[in-house]
Motif scaffolding. Structure first.
Motif, PDB file in Angstrom:
ATOM      1  N   ASP A  59     -48.632  37.644  39.462  1.00  0.00           N
ATOM      2  CA  ASP A  59     -47.435  36.962  39.917  1.00  0.00           C
ATOM      3  C   ASP A  59     -47.147  35.807  38.971  1.00  0.00           C
ATOM      4  OD1 ASP A  59     -45.285  36.086  41.396  1.00  0.00           O
ATOM      5  OD2 ASP A  59     -46.501  35.063  42.899  1.00  0.00           O
ATOM      6  N   GLY A  60     -46.653  36.147  37.801  1.00  0.00           N
ATOM      7  CA  GLY A  60     -46.335  35.140  36.792  1.00  0.00           C
ATOM      8  C   GLY A  60     -47.383  35.080  35.704  1.00  0.00           C
ATOM      9  N   LEU A  61     -46.935  35.116  34.463  1.00  0.00           N
ATOM     10  CA  LEU A  61     -47.820  35.032  33.299  1.00  0.00           C
ATOM     11  C   LEU A  61     -47.336  33.916  32.376  1.00  0.00           C
ATOM     12  CD1 LEU A  61     -48.118  38.857  32.576  1.00  0.00           C
ATOM     13  CD2 LEU A  61     -49.876  37.382  33.558  1.00  0.00           C
ATOM     14  N   ALA A  62     -48.189  33.488  31.474  1.00  0.00           N
ATOM     15  CA  ALA A  62     -47.847  32.430  30.534  1.00  0.00           C
ATOM     16  C   ALA A  62     -46.550  32.753  29.794  1.00  0.00           C
ATOM     17  CB  ALA A  62     -48.986  32.236  29.528  1.00  0.00           C
ATOM     18  N   LEU A  63     -45.722  31.757  29.606  1.00  0.00           N
ATOM     19  CA  LEU A  63     -44.445  31.836  28.894  1.00  0.00           C
ATOM     20  C   LEU A  63     -43.444  32.775  29.556  1.00  0.00           C
ATOM     21  CD1 LEU A  63     -45.741  31.999  25.188  1.00  0.00           C
ATOM     22  CD2 LEU A  63     -45.177  29.971  26.542  1.00  0.00           C
ATOM     23  N   GLY A  64     -43.727  33.195  30.787  1.00  0.00           N
ATOM     24  CA  GLY A  64     -42.835  34.135  31.469  1.00  0.00           C
ATOM     25  C   GLY A  64     -42.968  35.549  30.928  1.00  0.00           C
ATOM     26  N   ALA A  65     -44.119  35.852  30.325  1.00  0.00           N
ATOM     27  CA  ALA A  65     -44.343  37.159  29.710  1.00  0.00           C
ATOM     28  C   ALA A  65     -44.384  38.259  30.763  1.00  0.00           C
ATOM     29  CB  ALA A  65     -45.654  37.143  28.922  1.00  0.00           C
ATOM     30  N   ALA A  66     -44.056  39.477  30.318  1.00  0.00           N
ATOM     31  CA  ALA A  66     -44.129  40.651  31.181  1.00  0.00           C
ATOM     32  C   ALA A  66     -45.545  41.208  31.207  1.00  0.00           C
ATOM     33  CB  ALA A  66     -43.154  41.719  30.694  1.00  0.00           C
ATOM     34  N   VAL A  67     -46.317  40.953  30.125  1.00  0.00           N
ATOM     35  CA  VAL A  67     -47.658  41.504  30.018  1.00  0.00           C
ATOM     36  C   VAL A  67     -48.538  40.565  29.200  1.00  0.00           C
ATOM     37  CG1 VAL A  67     -47.089  42.924  27.988  1.00  0.00           C
ATOM     38  CG2 VAL A  67     -48.971  43.617  29.497  1.00  0.00           C
ATOM     39  N   GLU A  68     -49.813  40.501  29.571  1.00  0.00           N
ATOM     40  CA  GLU A  68     -50.821  39.742  28.827  1.00  0.00           C
ATOM     41  C   GLU A  68     -52.065  40.620  28.758  1.00  0.00           C
ATOM     42  OE1 GLU A  68     -53.335  35.529  29.071  1.00  0.00           O
ATOM     43  OE2 GLU A  68     -51.471  35.750  30.202  1.00  0.00           O
ATOM     44  N   VAL A  69     -52.719  40.630  27.588  1.00  0.00           N
ATOM     45  CA  VAL A  69     -53.852  41.522  27.397  1.00  0.00           C
ATOM     46  C   VAL A  69     -55.009  40.767  26.754  1.00  0.00           C
ATOM     47  CG1 VAL A  69     -54.654  43.665  26.314  1.00  0.00           C
ATOM     48  CG2 VAL A  69     -52.283  43.484  27.100  1.00  0.00           C
ATOM     49  N   GLU A  70     -56.201  40.932  27.335  1.00  0.00           N
ATOM     50  CA  GLU A  70     -57.450  40.411  26.767  1.00  0.00           C
ATOM     51  C   GLU A  70     -58.196  41.568  26.110  1.00  0.00           C
ATOM     52  OE1 GLU A  70     -59.697  38.889  30.042  1.00  0.00           O
ATOM     53  OE2 GLU A  70     -58.540  37.057  30.156  1.00  0.00           O
ATOM     54  N   CYS A  71     -59.026  41.241  25.133  1.00  0.00           N
ATOM     55  CA  CYS A  71     -59.781  42.280  24.432  1.00  0.00           C
ATOM     56  C   CYS A  71     -61.193  41.769  24.112  1.00  0.00           C
ATOM     57  CB  CYS A  71     -59.058  42.634  23.126  1.00  0.00           C
ATOM     58  SG  CYS A  71     -59.917  43.790  22.063  1.00  0.00           S
ATOM     59  N   ILE A  72     -62.144  42.678  24.213  1.00  0.00           N
ATOM     60  CA  ILE A  72     -63.507  42.422  23.762  1.00  0.00           C
ATOM     61  C   ILE A  72     -63.804  43.498  22.721  1.00  0.00           C
ATOM     62  CG2 ILE A  72     -65.956  42.307  24.384  1.00  0.00           C
ATOM     63  CD1 ILE A  72     -65.040  41.591  27.250  1.00  0.00           C
ATOM     64  N   ALA A  73     -64.313  43.079  21.578  1.00  0.00           N
ATOM     65  CA  ALA A  73     -64.591  44.036  20.497  1.00  0.00           C
ATOM     66  C   ALA A  73     -65.921  43.729  19.826  1.00  0.00           C
ATOM     67  CB  ALA A  73     -63.468  43.989  19.454  1.00  0.00           C
ATOM     68  N   TYR A  74     -66.458  44.749  19.239  1.00  0.00           N
ATOM     69  CA  TYR A  74     -67.676  44.677  18.448  1.00  0.00           C
ATOM     70  C   TYR A  74     -67.284  44.404  16.994  1.00  0.00           C
ATOM     71  CZ  TYR A  74     -71.752  46.532  15.947  1.00  0.00           C
ATOM     72  OH  TYR A  74     -72.817  46.693  15.115  1.00  0.00           O
ATOM     73  N   ILE A  75     -68.074  43.592  16.310  1.00  0.00           N
ATOM     74  CA  ILE A  75     -67.849  43.345  14.888  1.00  0.00           C
ATOM     75  C   ILE A  75     -68.973  44.049  14.125  1.00  0.00           C
ATOM     76  CG2 ILE A  75     -67.650  41.619  13.059  1.00  0.00           C
ATOM     77  CD1 ILE A  75     -66.796  39.637  15.284  1.00  0.00           C
ATOM     78  N   PRO A  76     -68.613  45.126  13.419  1.00  0.00           N
ATOM     79  CA  PRO A  76     -69.656  45.861  12.698  1.00  0.00           C
ATOM     80  C   PRO A  76     -70.235  45.025  11.559  1.00  0.00           C
ATOM     81  CG  PRO A  76     -67.487  46.688  12.108  1.00  0.00           C
ATOM     82  CD  PRO A  76     -67.292  45.665  13.189  1.00  0.00           C
ATOM     83  N   SER A  77     -71.516  45.223  11.280  1.00  0.00           N
ATOM     84  CA  SER A  77     -72.115  44.481  10.164  1.00  0.00           C
ATOM     85  C   SER A  77     -71.623  45.067   8.858  1.00  0.00           C
ATOM     86  CB  SER A  77     -73.642  44.534  10.247  1.00  0.00           C
ATOM     87  OG  SER A  77     -74.082  45.815  10.543  1.00  0.00           O
ATOM     88  N   LYS A  78     -71.428  44.191   7.900  1.00  0.00           N
ATOM     89  CA  LYS A  78     -70.946  44.598   6.578  1.00  0.00           C
ATOM     90  C   LYS A  78     -72.098  45.208   5.800  1.00  0.00           C
ATOM     91  CE  LYS A  78     -67.444  41.041   6.557  1.00  0.00           C
ATOM     92  NZ  LYS A  78     -66.970  39.798   5.988  1.00  0.00           N
TER      93      LYS A  78
END
Length: 154
Positions: free
Chosen positions: A134-153
């Motif tokens: 019920d309401g997002l930052a800046l009046g946005a329609a969608v907000e998405v969080e992400c978790i990712a792995y950082i592969p070793s070089k």
């Protein structure tokens, strides 16, 4: 005799592991130069070890607080591009994303969000949760969080 040796060996491993100094994880905060100029009260991402935790992204034009025009699909595309930019700046990519959390202000628009989302994951898809909000930052329609792995070089 074998039982005594096994017990002594296991006990020595336990004592050794208890006396070792615990490894500390390196924690790095990421904030792009253009986002830093906005003086927002959070990091775009935080790296802990080989994992990257992104703050929620909305469909704002990079370096501004202005949302793209065009409704949920346009915002969803910009959200995904914003996430892609942060992932790549930190040595990761959508291929290494493991979890997404989607907040959508009108859950009836879920299928419109998915039209865009699946373009970024034609094959393997990360785990995902979704919530109506019920309401997002800046009046946005969608907000998405992400978790990712950082592969070793290599």
């Amino acid at each position: 005799m074998a039982k005594t040796f096994t017990f002594a060996f296991i006990l020595s491993l336990f004592i050794f592991s208890c006396t070792q100094k615990p490894t500390e994880l390196e924690v790095n905060h990421y904030l792009s130069e253009e986002t830093a100029q906005l003086n927002l009260p959070f990091s775009e991402a935080v790296r802990v070890g080989d994992m990257l935790y992104l703050s929620g992204q909305v469909g704002n034009k990079p370096g501004t607080l202005d949302l793209v025009e065009g409704g949920i699909e346009a915002e969803a595309k910009q959200v995904m591009e914003n996430i892609k930019t942060v992932l790549e700046a930190n040595g990761s990519s959508f291929d290494h994303a493991v979890k997404f959390t989607v907040f959508i202000d009108d859950i009836a628009q879920w299928s419109n969000f998915n039209k865009v989302y699946v373009e970024y994951f034609p094959n393997k898809k990360p785990a995902r949760s979704a919530l109506g909000a019920d309401g997002l930052a800046l009046g946005a329609a969608v907000e998405v969080e992400c978790i990712a792995y950082i592969p070793s070089k290599k």
